[in-house]
Structures are given as structure tokens and as C-alpha cells.
Design an enzyme around this catalytic site. Sequence first.
Site, PDB file in Angstrom:
ATOM      1  N   ILE A 125       0.314  -1.111   0.021  1.00 18.83           N
ATOM      2  CA  ILE A 125      -0.260  -0.381  -0.468  1.00 18.83           C
ATOM      3  C   ILE A 125       0.730   1.374   0.138  1.00 18.83           C
ATOM      4  CG2 ILE A 125      -1.715   0.866   1.651  1.00 18.83           C
ATOM      5  CD1 ILE A 125      -2.555  -1.715   2.618  1.00 18.83           C
ATOM      6  N   ASN A 174      -3.667   1.779 -11.031  1.00 22.20           N
ATOM      7  CA  ASN A 174      -3.413   0.455 -10.327  1.00 22.20           C
ATOM      8  C   ASN A 174      -4.562   0.543 -11.103  1.00 22.20           C
ATOM      9  OD1 ASN A 174      -2.423  -1.833  -8.749  1.00 22.20           O
ATOM     10  ND2 ASN A 174      -4.472  -1.166  -7.588  1.00 22.20           N
ATOM     11  N   HIS A 224      -7.506  -3.256  -9.980  1.00 26.43           N
ATOM     12  CA  HIS A 224      -7.276  -3.961  -8.916  1.00 26.43           C
ATOM     13  C   HIS A 224      -8.662  -5.025  -9.688  1.00 26.43           C
ATOM     14  CE1 HIS A 224      -8.837  -5.357  -5.126  1.00 26.43           C
ATOM     15  NE2 HIS A 224     -10.116  -5.086  -5.486  1.00 26.43           N
ATOM     16  N   THR A 230      -5.237   7.245  -4.874  1.00 30.32           N
ATOM     17  CA  THR A 230      -4.874   8.014  -3.301  1.00 30.32           C
ATOM     18  C   THR A 230      -5.056   6.742  -2.505  1.00 30.32           C
ATOM     19  OG1 THR A 230      -7.489   7.503  -3.059  1.00 30.32           O
ATOM     20  CG2 THR A 230      -7.168   9.374  -4.784  1.00 30.32           C
ATOM     21  N   LEU A 245      -7.916   2.687   0.273  1.00 29.43           N
ATOM     22  CA  LEU A 245      -7.242   1.238  -0.366  1.00 29.43           C
ATOM     23  C   LEU A 245      -8.619   1.084  -1.265  1.00 29.43           C
ATOM     24  CD1 LEU A 245      -5.527  -0.484  -0.847  1.00 29.43           C
ATOM     25  CD2 LEU A 245      -7.110  -2.021   1.446  1.00 29.43           C
ATOM     26  N   ASP A 246      -7.888   0.941  -2.179  1.00 27.80           N
ATOM     27  CA  ASP A 246      -9.035   0.661  -3.179  1.00 27.80           C
ATOM     28  C   ASP A 246     -10.120   1.294  -3.968  1.00 27.80           C
ATOM     29  OD1 ASP A 246      -6.605  -1.496  -3.922  1.00 27.80           O
ATOM     30  OD2 ASP A 246      -8.007  -2.718  -2.956  1.00 27.80           O
ATOM     31  N   GLU A 278      -7.522  -7.491 -18.388  1.00 28.30           N
ATOM     32  CA  GLU A 278      -6.871  -6.491 -17.878  1.00 28.30           C
ATOM     33  C   GLU A 278      -5.813  -6.289 -18.980  1.00 28.30           C
ATOM     34  OE1 GLU A 278      -5.397  -8.388 -14.112  1.00 28.30           O
ATOM     35  OE2 GLU A 278      -6.759  -7.398 -13.042  1.00 28.30           O
TER      36      GLU A 278
HETATM   37  C1  GRF Z   1      -3.844  -8.725 -11.339  1.00 23.47           C
HETATM   38  O1  GRF Z   1      -4.922  -9.483 -11.585  1.00 23.47           O
HETATM   39  C2  GRF Z   1      -3.749  -7.164 -10.489  1.00 23.47           C
HETATM   40  O2  GRF Z   1      -5.490  -6.968 -11.503  1.00 23.47           O
HETATM   41  C3  GRF Z   1      -3.544  -7.663  -9.438  1.00 23.47           C
HETATM   42  O3  GRF Z   1      -2.777  -8.357  -9.324  1.00 23.47           O
HETATM   43  C4  GRF Z   1      -1.958  -9.140 -10.069  1.00 23.47           C
HETATM   44  C5  GRF Z   1      -1.284  -8.893 -11.138  1.00 23.47           C
HETATM   45  O4  GRF Z   1      -0.822 -10.140 -12.424  1.00 23.47           O
HETATM   46  N1  GRF Z   1      -3.631  -6.279  -8.997  1.00 23.47           N
HETATM   47  P1  GRF Z   1       0.272  -9.630 -12.872  1.00 23.47           P
HETATM   48  O5  GRF Z   1       1.776  -9.414 -12.099  1.00 23.47           O
HETATM   49  O6  GRF Z   1      -0.015  -8.988 -14.435  1.00 23.47           O
HETATM   50  O7  GRF Z   1       0.463 -11.615 -14.546  1.00 23.47           O
END
Ligand code: GRF
Length: 217
Positions: free
Chosen positions: A93, A108, A110, A142, A145-146, A175
Site C-alpha cells: 500500500i 492501479n 484491481h 489515493t 485503499l482501492d 486486464e
Molecule cells: C492482476 O490481476 C491485477 O489485477 C492485480 O494483480 C494481478 C497482477 O498480475 N492487482 P500480473 O503480475 O500482472 O500478472
Amino acid sequence: MSLRTVVLLSGTGTNFQAILDRRASGSLAIEPVGALSDRPGAPGLDRARRAGILAIAVSRGDFPDARSWWDGIAARLRALSPDVLVLAGFMRILPPGLCREYRGRVVNIHPALLPKYPGLDTYRRVLAAGDRWHGTTVHFVTDDLDAGPRIAQARISVGRGDDEDTLRARVQACEHVLYPRVLEWMSQGRLAMGARHAILDGSELTEPIVFEEGQLL
Ligand code: GRF
């Protein structure tokens, strides 16, 4: 504008790799100037080295206390003059001082549809609750957290056959498209952090931009 970018990570770094790949394909105008990890053995640091990017490990064990360790991290970051800090699986954090120093310039990702499920173990918690939807959120960082202003989400439906592994694989595939896309908005100067919400193309995002899985993959 090519954003000087430092990626902070603790683990595998597949998101980092997706960002590097997107940049290599020519469609993301960022300049990765370093990858920093709290874990010297993080595979993500090898990805940086392979790409010719400075890999920095700052271990807590090399410092007498948390405060001096964070000061060490802050100094390494400052030396790189980053425009933006990208947290990609960084399992620490950020202290308030760093959040202030880089206000509006830290993002970030999440693995949850924030504000649902901040914190750890999101896949297990989603399955235990019997939720119909899961996903991932890119947000500004910020002190909360999250809970910083949300920018964009990818949403997937949870099927009866899904377990933690299948959910994680599907969320991470999203992602890998979503995070580079948000960084592209930043690099184009389209995205900023306002007092309460993210601002994209001059409009306050009272809700994040939501992409369905099928729109991304
Ligand atoms: C991701 O799934 C992200 O959402 C979380 O941690 C994971 C990291 O995966 N915060 P990587 O290291 O990018 O493979």
C-alpha cells in the site's frame, strides 16, 4: 507526448508485459523508464531486463524500518522523474507521502468491480457470494485503499462452471487489453484526476467506463 512511466510490481508481471507489447506494436506512446519491485525475485523484473528497461529491487529487508524503506523507494523513483506510476500487481500500500507527491499520476488495476471487493482474494469472495458478475477496475490511487477515482472496468459474467482459476484467467485476459487502453488515454492527454472523479475528454466519470468481456477480447 511520451509519458515517462515507471511500473511497480511484485509478481509475474503479465500486465506489465501486455503494456510493453502494446507499446512495441506502436500504438502506445509511453516511455517505460523503469520497473520497481519490493521482491528481488519477481518475474516481472526479468521482463524489464529482457526489454532493456531498468529493473530495480528495493527489499524491505535491506532497511531498518518501513519508513526508511519507503524513503528508499521514493528516492529511486524521483531519480527517474516519472510522469506516471503504474501499479501492476504491486502488493504494497503506497504511503500517503508518495500518494501526495504523485497525486493524479498513479494508477492501479484491481481484480474486482470496485467498489465491490477491495483488498485480497477477490475471486474466492465473488464465488462464495454467488455473484453473477466479476471483473477488474483501473483507478487512480489515493490514500484510500482501492477507493481512488475509478476510470474503467472490464466486466465478465460468472458461469456455473467457473472456479477461481477460470475467473482469474478471464479477468486477466481482459486486464491485458484494458490497462494499455487506459494508459493510451493518459498518453493522449485525455485523462486526468479531478477532485472526486476521473475526468475523460473533459467529462467527469461519476461511473467508470465499462467494457464487456466480448468488447475487449
Ligand atoms: C492482476 O490481476 C491485477 O489485477 C492485480 O494483480 C494481478 C497482477 O498480475 N492487482 P500480473 O503480475 O500482472 O500478472
